[in-house]
Design a protein around this motif. Structure first.
Motif, mmCIF file in Angstrom:
data_model
loop_
_atom_site.group_PDB
_atom_site.id
_atom_site.type_symbol
_atom_site.label_atom_id
_atom_site.label_comp_id
_atom_site.label_asym_id
_atom_site.label_seq_id
_atom_site.Cartn_x
_atom_site.Cartn_y
_atom_site.Cartn_z
ATOM 1 N N UNK A 60 0.839 -1.213 0.000
ATOM 2 C CA UNK A 60 0.000 0.000 0.000
ATOM 3 C C UNK A 60 0.868 1.255 0.000
ATOM 4 N N UNK A 61 2.047 1.192 0.621
ATOM 5 C CA UNK A 61 2.963 2.336 0.576
ATOM 6 C C UNK A 61 3.392 2.584 -0.858
ATOM 7 N N UNK A 62 3.760 1.521 -1.573
ATOM 8 C CA UNK A 62 4.176 1.634 -2.969
ATOM 9 C C UNK A 62 3.028 2.164 -3.830
ATOM 10 N N UNK A 100 14.872 1.084 4.886
ATOM 11 C CA UNK A 100 15.127 2.502 4.603
ATOM 12 C C UNK A 100 14.027 3.092 3.721
ATOM 13 N N UNK A 101 13.671 2.371 2.683
ATOM 14 C CA UNK A 101 12.704 2.898 1.729
ATOM 15 C C UNK A 101 11.278 2.860 2.275
ATOM 16 N N UNK A 102 10.841 1.711 2.757
ATOM 17 C CA UNK A 102 9.439 1.553 3.141
ATOM 18 C C UNK A 102 9.154 1.927 4.593
ATOM 19 N N UNK A 103 9.925 1.409 5.534
ATOM 20 C CA UNK A 103 9.626 1.673 6.945
ATOM 21 C C UNK A 103 9.977 3.107 7.331
ATOM 22 N N UNK A 104 11.167 3.558 6.937
ATOM 23 C CA UNK A 104 11.613 4.902 7.327
ATOM 24 C C UNK A 104 11.210 5.964 6.317
ATOM 25 N N UNK A 105 10.814 5.536 5.118
ATOM 26 C CA UNK A 105 10.465 6.461 4.029
ATOM 27 C C UNK A 105 11.584 7.470 3.771
#
Length: 169
Positions: free
Chosen positions: A46-48, A109-114
Motif C-alpha cells: 500500500x505504501x508503494x 530505509x525505503x518503506x519503513x523509514x520512508x
C-alpha cells in the motif's frame, strides 16, 4: 582423427553433505533477508501504491516473484563460489556478504523509514557491490557470475526507480 583442445574446468570439491548444508545455509540467509524486510516494512504494497510513480514503474505484485527467484540465484551463486578452493574465493565471499547486507538495509530505509534519499544511496552502493561480487565471482566460478547478472540488472532498474520516486515524492 585430431583431438580438439578443451578448456580445463577448475577443480571442485565433492558435493558432500557439508557442501549441501552450505547451500541450505545460504538459501536460509537470503530468504531470511527477504523475510526480515517484509516484517520490517509492514504493508509495503500500500505504501508503494500510494507513491507518485513513473509510467515505467512495475506493478507492486511483480516484486515478490522477482525477488523470490533472485534470492535463490544469489544463494546458488554464493554456494558455487564457496565450494571452489582457491585464493579468489575469500574476496568473492566477502563481497557477497557486503551486497547481501546492503540489500537487507534497502527495504527498511525505503518503506519503513520512508528515507528515499538514503535508500537511493544504499541501492547505489548495492549496485556497486553486486558488480564487484560478480567480477570477483567470475574469477572463481563463471557460473556464479552469470547467476548474478539478472540481479545486477534488476538492482540497476530498481535504483533508477528509487531515484525517480525520491525526486517525485
Amino acid at each position: 582423427m585430431p583431438q580438439t583442445p578443451t578448456t580445463p574446468t577448475p577443480p571442485t570439491t565433492p558435493a558432500t553433505p557439508r557442501r549441501w548444508l552450505t547451500l541450505l545455509l545460504l538459501l536460509v540467509l537470503c530468504y531470511g533477508v527477504a523475510a526480515a524486510g517484509a516484517v520490517a516494512t509492514g504493508d509495503a504494497g500500500s505504501t508503494y501504491a500510494a507513491l507518485d510513480r513513473p509510467a515505467w514503474a512495475p506493478p507492486g505484485w511483480l516484486f515478490g516473484p522477482v525477488w523470490t527467484v533472485l534470492y535463490g540465484m544469489i544463494a546458488v551463486a554464493g554456494w558455487l563460489v564457496a565450494r571452489r578452493p582457491g585464493p579468489g574465493r575469500r574476496p568473492a565471499l566477502v563481497a557477497w556478504g557486503v551486497q547481501l547486507a546492503l540489500n537487507a538495509l534497502w527495504t527498511p530505509l525505503f518503506f519503513a523509514a520512508e528515507q528515499y534519499g538514503l535508500a537511493f544511496l544504499d541501492i547505489t552502493l548495492l549496485l556497486a557491490a553486486v558488480m564487484t561480487t560478480a567480477l570477483l565471482s567470475s574469477r572463481v566460478d563463471r557460473r556464479a557470475a552469470w547467476l548474478l547478472v539478472p540481479y545486477l540488472l534488476w538492482v540497476g532498474y530498481a535504483a533508477a526507480l528509487n531515484l525517480a520516486l525520491w525526486l517525485t515524492n
